[in-house]
Design a protein around this motif. Structure first.
Motif, PDB file in Angstrom:
ATOM      1  N   HIS A   1       0.831  -1.207   0.000  1.00  0.00           N
ATOM      2  CA  HIS A   1       0.000   0.000   0.000  1.00  0.00           C
ATOM      3  C   HIS A   1       0.863   1.254   0.000  1.00  0.00           C
TER       4      HIS A   1
ATOM      5  N   GLN B   1     -21.069  -2.277   9.454  1.00  0.00           N
ATOM      6  CA  GLN B   1     -19.640  -2.498   9.662  1.00  0.00           C
ATOM      7  C   GLN B   1     -19.018  -3.255   8.486  1.00  0.00           C
TER       8      GLN B   1
ATOM      9  N   GLN C   1     -18.804  -0.942   5.384  1.00  0.00           N
ATOM     10  CA  GLN C   1     -17.721   0.030   5.546  1.00  0.00           C
ATOM     11  C   GLN C   1     -16.365  -0.622   5.347  1.00  0.00           C
ATOM     12  N   ARG C   2     -16.215  -1.845   5.852  1.00  0.00           N
ATOM     13  CA  ARG C   2     -14.937  -2.549   5.695  1.00  0.00           C
ATOM     14  C   ARG C   2     -14.643  -2.857   4.233  1.00  0.00           C
TER      15      ARG C   2
ATOM     16  N   GLN D   1     -13.625   0.236   2.468  1.00  0.00           N
ATOM     17  CA  GLN D   1     -12.270   0.586   2.878  1.00  0.00           C
ATOM     18  C   GLN D   1     -11.246  -0.276   2.150  1.00  0.00           C
TER      19      GLN D   1
ATOM     20  N   GLN E   1     -10.500   0.838  -1.301  1.00  0.00           N
ATOM     21  CA  GLN E   1      -9.640   2.013  -1.398  1.00  0.00           C
ATOM     22  C   GLN E   1      -8.201   1.720  -0.984  1.00  0.00           C
ATOM     23  N   THR E   2      -8.019   0.931   0.071  1.00  0.00           N
ATOM     24  CA  THR E   2      -6.677   0.780   0.640  1.00  0.00           C
ATOM     25  C   THR E   2      -5.972  -0.505   0.245  1.00  0.00           C
ATOM     26  N   GLU E   3      -6.702  -1.531  -0.163  1.00  0.00           N
ATOM     27  CA  GLU E   3      -6.072  -2.793  -0.498  1.00  0.00           C
ATOM     28  C   GLU E   3      -6.237  -3.132  -1.975  1.00  0.00           C
TER      29      GLU E   3
END
Length: 366
Positions: free
Chosen positions: A49, A152, A155-156, A159, A162-164
């Motif tokens: 990342h 939850q 949202q995960r 996320q 976007q990040t992984e």
């Protein structure tokens, strides 16, 4: 302030290698052609990342630079980490609003979190010609008053997108697996000494896509030959504390559970694992692994010390319905002195599948 767009990220997207697992698989293929010792030295998810986010100061370690330059002929490592100024084209299908994505995910997850789907789930690599997916095609709720676990999980997933560097297709697949525990990555290291004694390491990166905390995972290990029993202990690099609960033991079989503290909450992921000593390889050289969960990426890393020459190696993948196919095309093998080294990668495995690695060497165990 927006993160800098670097050339490496653009090149990976064009080759559909932007996810960590796809990158690592290609990294190992190229590393094996440069120096077998570099196989398995790919960056972890956090480091990957940092590379793609433009936050890396300077360049990666020299061995990473060697492999990257092999992956992208014509570019130096310096050029791969330069800012990329040209705009990336976005397809109409991927230009969706965040609200639509969230709403679609909420709908899918809420429908499945308490009644998970089995068997018919779309869980396979992207095929050539597949159109990009968005969540707007899913039936959406008009209301946002959903249960906390549903929110939850959604949202995960967003996320992770976007990040992984999961694409929209993978996010959609994960949403349809709500109610399941998913192993994002399973890695098995098998170290066999000259006398046939084995040291095993299991490492799982586990994502909880259920609505309840994950506190326990059941496992079993079997060897045809042992030193009298199997010694199983927690993996030190686990991000949860592990206690090994022995359930049933014979000289060659151990059924046990890994108790986790703190629990992996809905939407959370954690690295957990265990080691095993006491098993032996003698007259039959193979390892068969049954898959317990939906598994995004799976790998076996074998080092057989003082084995002599590697005569042959192969791999098979067995499906829940009994069908079998070869997995030999995903094998990478070499010799390091008298040690035989074999690496096997598979992706998109389902519960009750199994993967078997076979190998044959010239030197017999004493």
């Amino acid at each position: 302030m927006a993160a800098a767009l670097i050339r490496l990220k653009v090149e990976l997207r064009e080759r559909h290698l932007q996810t960590h697992s796809a990158f690592c698989r290609e990294y190992d293929k190229i590393a094996g052609t440069i120096d077998p010792a570099l196989v398995g030295t790919f960056p972890g998810r956090t480091q990957f990342h940092r590379w793609l986010s433009g936050s890396l100061k300077g360049l990666p370690y020299p061995h990473h630079c060697r492999v990257l330059e092999g992956m992208f002929p014509g570019y130096t490592a310096e050029q791969l980490f330069e800012r990329y100024t040209d705009e990336l084209p976005l397809s109409h299908a991927s230009a969706i609003t965040v609200a639509d994505s969230v709403t679609g995910l909420l709908d899918v997850i809420e429908n499945r979190i308490n009644q998970p789907t089995f068997g018919s789930v779309d869980w396979e690599p992207e095929r050539p010609g597949d159109a990009p997916r968005s969540h707007t095609g899913l039936t959406a709720h008009d209301k946002w008053d959903v249960a906390t676990p549903t929110r939850q999980l959604a949202q995960r997933l967003l996320q992770m997108e976007q990040t992984e560097y999961l694409d929209s297709r993978e996010v959609s697949q994960f949403a349809y697996l709500a109610g399941h525990i998913i192993d994002l990555d399973t890695r098995i290291d098998i170290q066999i000494s000259a006398d046939g004694s084995a040291h095993l390491t299991y490492r799982y990166e586990t994502l909880n896509m259920t609505g309840r905390p994950l506190t326990r995972m059941s496992r079993e290990l079997w060897f045809k030959y042992t030193d009298g029993g199997l010694d199983i202990g927690p993996l030190r690099e686990s991000t949860r504390r592990l206690a090994i609960q022995r359930i049933h033991d014979t000289p060659s079989l151990s059924k046990f559970a890994c108790q986790l503290s703190p629990a992996i909450q809905p939407g959370e992921s954690a690295v957990v694992g265990y080691t095993c000593d006491g098993g032996k390889f003698d007259d039959e050289l193979y390892w068969r692994q049954t898959i317990a969960r939906y598994t995004r990426h799976f790998s076996v890393h074998l080092r057989h010390e003082n084995a002599g020459d590697l005569i042959s190696c192969s791999a098979t993948e067995e499906h829940p319905d009994g069908a079998e196919n070869s997995a030999t095309e995903d094998l990478i093998w070499d010799c390091d002195g008298d040690d035989a080294i074999v690496t096997l990668h598979r992706e998109y495995l389902r519960p009750n599948q199994s993967v078997t690695l076979f190998w044959e060497v010239t030197r017999e165990h004493s």
